[in-house]
Design a protein around this motif. Structure first.
Motif, short mmCIF file in Angstrom:
data_model
loop_
_atom_site.label_atom_id
_atom_site.label_comp_id
_atom_site.label_asym_id
_atom_site.label_seq_id
_atom_site.Cartn_x
_atom_site.Cartn_y
_atom_site.Cartn_z
N GLU A 237 9.87 -13.13 -4.34
CA GLU A 237 8.88 -12.25 -3.70
C GLU A 237 9.04 -10.83 -4.21
O GLU A 237 8.05 -10.15 -4.52
N ALA A 241 6.32 -8.40 -7.19
CA ALA A 241 5.72 -7.07 -7.02
C ALA A 241 5.74 -6.28 -8.31
O ALA A 241 5.07 -5.26 -8.43
N TYR A 276 0.05 -14.93 -4.44
CA TYR A 276 0.91 -14.01 -3.68
C TYR A 276 0.94 -12.65 -4.35
O TYR A 276 0.85 -11.62 -3.68
N GLU A 278 -1.35 -11.31 -6.30
CA GLU A 278 -2.63 -10.66 -6.08
C GLU A 278 -2.73 -10.08 -4.67
O GLU A 278 -3.26 -8.99 -4.46
N THR A 279 -2.17 -10.82 -3.72
CA THR A 279 -2.22 -10.37 -2.32
C THR A 279 -1.44 -9.09 -2.12
O THR A 279 -1.94 -8.14 -1.50
N ILE A 280 -0.21 -9.04 -2.64
CA ILE A 280 0.60 -7.84 -2.42
C ILE A 280 0.06 -6.66 -3.23
O ILE A 280 0.15 -5.51 -2.79
N HIS A 281 -0.54 -6.93 -4.40
CA HIS A 281 -1.13 -5.83 -5.20
C HIS A 281 -2.36 -5.25 -4.51
O HIS A 281 -2.59 -4.06 -4.54
N SER A 282 -3.13 -6.13 -3.89
CA SER A 282 -4.34 -5.65 -3.19
C SER A 282 -3.97 -4.80 -1.99
O SER A 282 -4.68 -3.87 -1.61
N GLN A 283 -2.82 -5.10 -1.39
CA GLN A 283 -2.37 -4.31 -0.25
C GLN A 283 -1.90 -2.94 -0.67
O GLN A 283 -1.85 -2.02 0.15
N ASP A 284 -1.53 -2.82 -1.95
CA ASP A 284 -1.05 -1.52 -2.46
C ASP A 284 -2.18 -0.58 -2.86
O ASP A 284 -1.94 0.60 -3.13
N LYS A 287 -6.62 2.89 0.41
CA LYS A 287 -7.92 2.76 1.07
C LYS A 287 -8.63 4.12 1.12
O LYS A 287 -8.01 5.13 1.29
#
Length: 288
Positions: A237, A241, A276, A278-284, A287
């Motif tokens: 995990e 990242a 996974y 893609e998910t953590i990169h999108s959260q970074d 906004k």
């Protein structure tokens, strides 16, 4: 009268040798019955056969229950009190002699550690009975009664010592188990990228595989291989990242086959490594 029942036998001819019983008894005090604060010039030991109460010595207070023994030391301020709701019944013996202090010290019994806890007192209580009986039957020959009582006191001390030694062995065994588990955790944490087998770890650490696995699971609730899987997946995990490829990450956490790694990671997170990432990169992404 401050006891429901009370019986005491005195040594009418106490010697001044290395270890001498002065008197011995058994009592069931009324609820809340208290002795002290006081100081004795002899040793006094109580073994509780039922109920409970409190004991204070050297500024510490102990709750003592059935199957426990507490020691009072000459020159030490003490007090003890029967429980109001569940008053104790105890057997006691007072003794003196120049060997008393070293005997107790060698067993680890002191004003700072005055309590002995027993798994069973079935071997202890009859010894108090023998002490009292020695004085009753030896009224006509007090010197012989003193000699016999001294023998029973030595047997009683031997029983206290045995219980303390058993407790130390249990603690040592527990410490050894902790050490084994800690060694295995360290091995798995540092060597997770290697092709690890429990057999290999057990041989390296000098333990039997089955024994080591059992101790590990008892301590952590999971098997060594489950722990290794957890370490590898948590490391994966972290690496996802970054910018390493899936194959490079797989190799870094002990999976030469990237496809096999992906299947294992899906079991862990419910998604593939790529998803996974893609998910953590999108959260970074900041906004707006």
């Amino acid at each position: 009268m401050d006891h429901f029942s009370f019986n005491i036998e005195l040594n009418s001819s106490p010697s001044r040798g290395e270890l001498t019983v002065l008197f011995s008894g058994i009592g069931s005090p009324y609820p809340g019955h208290r002795i002290g604060p006081a100081v004795h010039d002899y040793y006094l030991v109580h073994t509780i056969s039922s109920g409970e109460g409190t004991f204070e010595i050297s500024g510490k207070r102990y709750t003592c229950r059935e199957k426990e023994t507490f020691f009072i030391f000459p020159g030490e301020l003490f007090s003890y009190e029967a429980s109001v709701s569940n008053p104790w019944t105890y057997h006691w013996a007072a003794f003196s002699g120049h060997s008393a202090a070293p005997i107790l010290s060698n067993m680890g019994i002191s004003p700072e550690q005055p309590i002995v806890r027993h798994q069973s007192i079935r071997r202890i209580l009859p010894l108090y009975s023998h002490l009292r009986h020695a004085f009753r039957k030896g009224a006509a020959t007090p010197a012989l009664a003193d000699l016999e009582a001294g023998g029973w006191l030595r047997v009683l001390m031997r029983e206290y010592g045995s219980r303390i030694q058993e407790s130390k062995l249990v603690q040592a065994k527990s410490s050894d188990i902790d050490r084994q588990v800690d060694q295995m955790i360290l091995w798995l944490t540092l060597q997770y990228e290697q092709q690890i087998s429990i057999d290999r770890i057990a041989k390296t650490l000098g333990y039997h595989r089955t024994h080591l696995s059992k101790m590990f699971k008892q301590a952590l609730g999971i098997s060594p291989m489950q722990y290794l899987f957890k370490v590898r997946m948590e490391r994966a995990e972290s690496l996802l990242a970054g910018s390493l490829t899936i194959a490079q990450i797989a190799s870094s956490v002990g999976y030469p086959d990237a496809l096999h790694f992906s299947k294992q990671f899906r079991k862990w997170k419910g998604m593939s490594p790529s998803v996974y990432r893609e998910t953590i990169h999108s959260q970074d992404i900041p906004k707006r």
